[in-house]
Scaffold this motif. Structure first.
Motif, PDB file in Angstrom:
ATOM      1  N   THR A   7     -85.750 -37.557  15.528  1.00  0.00           N
ATOM      2  CA  THR A   7     -84.425 -36.702  15.839  1.00  0.00           C
ATOM      3  C   THR A   7     -84.029 -36.815  17.336  1.00  0.00           C
ATOM      4  N   ALA A   9     -80.386 -36.168  19.540  1.00  0.00           N
ATOM      5  CA  ALA A   9     -79.199 -35.770  19.740  1.00  0.00           C
ATOM      6  C   ALA A   9     -78.845 -34.765  18.497  1.00  0.00           C
ATOM      7  N   GLY A  10     -79.882 -34.126  18.111  1.00  0.00           N
ATOM      8  CA  GLY A  10     -79.909 -33.222  16.966  1.00  0.00           C
ATOM      9  C   GLY A  10     -79.639 -33.665  15.823  1.00  0.00           C
ATOM     10  N   LYS A  11     -79.841 -34.965  15.378  1.00  0.00           N
ATOM     11  CA  LYS A  11     -79.813 -35.749  14.070  1.00  0.00           C
ATOM     12  C   LYS A  11     -80.899 -36.561  13.822  1.00  0.00           C
ATOM     13  N   GLU A  12     -81.449 -36.454  12.726  1.00  0.00           N
ATOM     14  CA  GLU A  12     -82.595 -37.362  12.254  1.00  0.00           C
ATOM     15  C   GLU A  12     -81.994 -38.711  12.037  1.00  0.00           C
ATOM     16  N   LEU A  86     -78.096 -38.689  26.086  1.00  0.00           N
ATOM     17  CA  LEU A  86     -78.280 -37.676  25.053  1.00  0.00           C
ATOM     18  C   LEU A  86     -79.598 -37.059  24.793  1.00  0.00           C
ATOM     19  N   SER A  87     -80.498 -37.466  25.684  1.00  0.00           N
ATOM     20  CA  SER A  87     -81.762 -37.183  25.513  1.00  0.00           C
ATOM     21  C   SER A  87     -82.520 -36.605  26.861  1.00  0.00           C
ATOM     22  N   ASP A  88     -83.489 -35.664  26.692  1.00  0.00           N
ATOM     23  CA  ASP A  88     -84.125 -35.447  27.866  1.00  0.00           C
ATOM     24  C   ASP A  88     -85.259 -36.293  27.958  1.00  0.00           C
ATOM     25  N   GLU A  91     -88.678 -36.479  26.357  1.00  0.00           N
ATOM     26  CA  GLU A  91     -88.471 -37.004  24.890  1.00  0.00           C
ATOM     27  C   GLU A  91     -89.140 -38.478  24.706  1.00  0.00           C
TER      28      GLU A  91
END
Length: 149
Positions: A7, A9-12, A86-88, A91
């Motif tokens: 997952t 950016a909020g999507k799998e 888009l990621s931390d 992650e």
């Protein structure tokens, strides 16, 4: 086909270890083992992160092609730049785990053994010694590869 999901950016997203990805990894790193070493590079965390981003991009592209071929509804793949934006940073651990999960998916083996034809006649008795055969002495087993969609 070896697949897993992650997952981002909020999507799998679907990850896939295809022959194309394996070839790209061996061209860039020399072997899959060398790529794993680069992923776990504690001396240069930046290099480990770059490796994760590159491999994820390759696996997401392959996952996209696989999903399209199989008619699986899925989120589009992200580029390495999009993953960065888009990621931390924390992650990255999950990214490395997803890469490893994809590479090991479907590697478990199941062996099905059939009982001897005269199983009822020998119940309760110790097993007879097998007849000696020529050659290496290896038997025949039936193995199947389990895969994860």
């Amino acid at each position: 086909m070896r697949t897993a999901t992650i997952t981002l950016a909020g999507k799998e997203r679907i990850l896939c270890l295809s022959t194309r990805v394996t070839l790209s990894i061996t061209k860039r790193y020399g072997s899959l083992e060398a790529m794993f070493d680069a992923l776990q590079n504690k001396d240069d965390p930046g290099k480990a992160m770059e490796t994760s981003l590159w491999v994820l991009e390759q696996m997401m592209d392959a996952g996209d092609r696989y999903a399209e071929h199989e008619g699986i509804e899925h989120a589009p793949p992200l580029t390495a730049d999009e993953i960065l934006d888009l990621s931390d940073p924390t992650e990255i651990i999950h990214m490395s785990e997803a890469i490893q999960a994809t590479m090991t998916a479907g590697t478990s083996r199941e062996v099905e053994a059939k009982p001897p034809k005269k199983a009822k006649a020998t119940e309760g008795k110790p097993p007879a010694k097998p007849a000696r055969r020529g050659g290496s002495g290896t038997g025949s087993t039936s193995a199947s590869r389990t895969t994860k969609p």
